[in-house]
Design an enzyme around this catalytic site. Structure first.
Site, PDB file in Angstrom:
ATOM      1  N   GLU A 126       0.865  -1.196   0.000  1.00 37.79           N
ATOM      2  CA  GLU A 126       0.000   0.000   0.000  1.00 37.79           C
ATOM      3  C   GLU A 126       0.893   1.234   0.000  1.00 37.79           C
ATOM      4  O   GLU A 126       2.090   1.137   0.325  1.00 37.79           O
ATOM      5  CB  GLU A 126      -0.881   0.001   1.254  1.00 37.79           C
ATOM      6  N   TRP A 155       1.775  -0.532  -6.445  1.00 35.49           N
ATOM      7  CA  TRP A 155       2.867  -1.327  -7.010  1.00 35.49           C
ATOM      8  C   TRP A 155       2.441  -2.759  -7.342  1.00 35.49           C
ATOM      9  O   TRP A 155       3.163  -3.707  -7.050  1.00 35.49           O
ATOM     10  CB  TRP A 155       4.086  -1.318  -6.073  1.00 35.49           C
ATOM     11  N   ASP A 239       7.896 -16.382  -0.366  1.00 32.11           N
ATOM     12  CA  ASP A 239       9.052 -17.289  -0.357  1.00 32.11           C
ATOM     13  C   ASP A 239       9.227 -17.919  -1.744  1.00 32.11           C
ATOM     14  O   ASP A 239      10.347 -18.021  -2.266  1.00 32.11           O
ATOM     15  CB  ASP A 239       8.868 -18.407   0.685  1.00 32.11           C
ATOM     16  N   GLY A 241       7.899 -16.677  -4.551  1.00 27.95           N
ATOM     17  CA  GLY A 241       8.143 -15.572  -5.484  1.00 27.95           C
ATOM     18  C   GLY A 241       9.604 -15.180  -5.538  1.00 27.95           C
ATOM     19  O   GLY A 241      10.148 -14.873  -6.601  1.00 27.95           O
ATOM     20  N   GLN A 278      43.913  -6.216 -17.633  1.00 25.06           N
ATOM     21  CA  GLN A 278      43.357  -6.781 -16.396  1.00 25.06           C
ATOM     22  C   GLN A 278      42.218  -5.930 -15.830  1.00 25.06           C
ATOM     23  O   GLN A 278      41.351  -6.449 -15.126  1.00 25.06           O
ATOM     24  CB  GLN A 278      44.464  -6.968 -15.352  1.00 25.06           C
ATOM     25  N   GLU A 366       9.394  -7.761  -4.243  1.00 23.66           N
ATOM     26  CA  GLU A 366       9.253  -9.013  -3.477  1.00 23.66           C
ATOM     27  C   GLU A 366      10.192  -9.043  -2.262  1.00 23.66           C
ATOM     28  O   GLU A 366      10.726 -10.083  -1.875  1.00 23.66           O
ATOM     29  CB  GLU A 366       9.393 -10.232  -4.389  1.00 23.66           C
ATOM     30  N   GLY A 367      10.382  -7.842  -1.689  1.00 28.98           N
ATOM     31  CA  GLY A 367      11.241  -7.684  -0.523  1.00 28.98           C
ATOM     32  C   GLY A 367      12.587  -7.121  -0.941  1.00 28.98           C
ATOM     33  O   GLY A 367      13.315  -7.743  -1.718  1.00 28.98           O
ATOM     34  N   GLU A 370      17.420  -5.294   1.886  1.00 25.62           N
ATOM     35  CA  GLU A 370      17.463  -5.115   3.344  1.00 25.62           C
ATOM     36  C   GLU A 370      16.496  -6.094   4.020  1.00 25.62           C
ATOM     37  O   GLU A 370      16.817  -6.677   5.060  1.00 25.62           O
ATOM     38  CB  GLU A 370      17.084  -3.661   3.706  1.00 25.62           C
TER      39      GLU A 370
END
Ligand code: CAA
Length: 384
Positions: A126, A155, A239, A241, A278, A366-367, A370
């Site tokens: 929300e 969202w 979980d 997702g 390199q 989806e989280g 953090e």
């Protein structure tokens, strides 16, 4: 380490071929216009990509979690917009039905999405409740055989186009997480309103919007799970997702790496291929190593999720570690790929800048990273 069966190789090849033939030619154009790719999504549904783990009796392909991850990775290598639409249908939408749906709910609301005839969405966030999902304000009030839904969600991936949405609302405002319940809402229900579409940095061809509920009446039989179980349902589904988003991040990273590797082999500067320096080659080594580590974490989480179908064990930490590491790898790799390409990495003539823009969301939705660190560390610290 991971044994791929003939079936796994087949789905990987099918997804790879489809992505190359059907998505690659249109990806840049749809990214630019921000239009939803209805035609290709429909074809992906026909191939069984919208319900890979859903049993055939409910319209799905009846395959395992590793098959899902392999297919999603291939689609993501070509276009992350297509892959997020696929991921939401497969995990955020379908998995909730598989775990908590009644027989009637699965027949009515899972089958059309798993068979690719309809699009599903999952609506938790929300405007004032994102990472702290337990602080939502939207409410569902019981009225006889109905719940009356009121509130504003934001969202929501596929919000502008979804036929069905699983939405989470408070049924008891005194209880916070334990007062949340889940509901299946048909988009044609009066009082279901699609709000502002988000103009986004990346995954621009996927559609994201607010959803507004104004006295939206939903029958009691459309409650997913019991009253008060909504928060646990939301977390359980996330979980699954998160394994999808880890696969997406892995696919984006691989695409960016392959582009950077080819460029380093061809582009010359100071009389050498730039890969001879390199400053470039060590970047490639770090990119490759992080990608392979992401793959191990992601496939491992997929195998654990598969095993959980028998054992019922949670795979929250493994999903969180896979998403955390793969999404940060996608950001690291795409950033380096742009740098290796120099000016060409900044140009819309190549897809590298799109990979870079698309990668960022994997660290957020989806989280956030953090939140993944919170999930992992809390679980570790509470383990004696
Ligand atoms: N599985 C099952 N149960 C779980 C669980 C899980 N993964 N995680 C938590 N729970 C349970 C806990 O066991 C606890 O139950 P008890 O009270 O019975 O012990 C209950 O849920 C509350 O758990 P917490 O105390 O841990 O809850 P919290 O308020 O501290 O929140 C959080 C935990 C991990 C921070 C959670 O709020 C979270 O994951 N936040 C991020 C939300 C998120 O990912 N949002 C993305 C939305 S989807 C999206 O991105 C858009 C899209 O369409 C793609």
């Amino acid at each position: 380490m991971f044994h791929l069966t003939h079936e796994h190789e087949m789905i990987r090849q099918t997804a790879r071929d489809f992505a190359k033939k059907e998505i690659l030619p249109i990806a840049a154009e749809f990214d630019e216009s921000g239009e939803f790719p209805h035609a290709t999504i429909k074809k992906m549904g026909e191939l069984g990509f919208m319900g890979i783990e859903v049993p055939e009796v409910y319209g799905g392909a009846g395959m395992d979690t590793l098959s899902y991850v392999l297919a999603l990775e291939e689609i993501s290598k070509v276009d992350a917009s297509h892959s997020v639409i696929m991921s939401v249908n497969n995990s955020l939408y379908a998995y909730g039905f598989l775990r908590f749906g009644t027989e009637e709910q699965k027949k009515k609301y899972l089958a059309p999405v798993a068979s690719g005839k309809a699009i599903g969405a999952y609506s938790l966030t929300e405007p004032m409740s994102g990472s702290d999902a337990g602080t939502m304000r939207s409410q569902a009030t019981r009225d006889g055989d109905f719940y009356v839904l009121n509130g504003r969600k934001s969202w929501v991936t596929s919000g502008p186009v979804a036929d069905y949405v699983v939405v989470f609302m408070l049924t008891d405002t005194t209880k916070k997480q334990k007062g949340i319940s889940a509901f299946i809402v048909e988009a044609k229900t009066p009082g279901f309103i699609r709000g502002k579409k988000e103009p986004k940095l990346g995954i621009r061809a996927s559609a994201t919007s607010e959803l507004i509920f104004e006295d939206c009446r939903v029958p009691v039989e459309n409650r997913l799970g019991e009253e008060g179980d909504g928060f646990k349902i939301a977390m359980t589904v996330l979980d699954a997702g998160r394994i999808g988003i880890a696969s997406q991040a892995l696919g984006i990273a691989e695409a960016a790496y392959q582009a950077a590797l080819s460029y380093a082999r061809e582009r010359e500067a100071f009389g050498h291929k730039i890969g001879d320096f390199q400053g470039i080659s060590f970047k490639l080594a770090d990119m490759k190593t992080r990608i392979e580590a992401s793959r191990l974490l992601t496939y491992d989480a997929a195998l654990l999720k598969e095993r959980s179908k028998e054992t019922g064990e949670r795979f929250s930490i493994n999903a969180a570690m896979a998403k955390l590491f793969a999404s940060e790898t996608a950001m690291f790799v795409t950033h380096a790929a742009v740098q290796i390409h120099g000016g060409m990495g900044y140009s819309k003539e190549l897809p590298v800048e799109r990979y870079f823009r698309d990668a960022k969301i994997t660290e957020i939705y989806e989280g956030t990273s953090e939140i993944q660190r919170l999930v992992i560390s809390r679980a570790e610290l509470s383990n004696q």
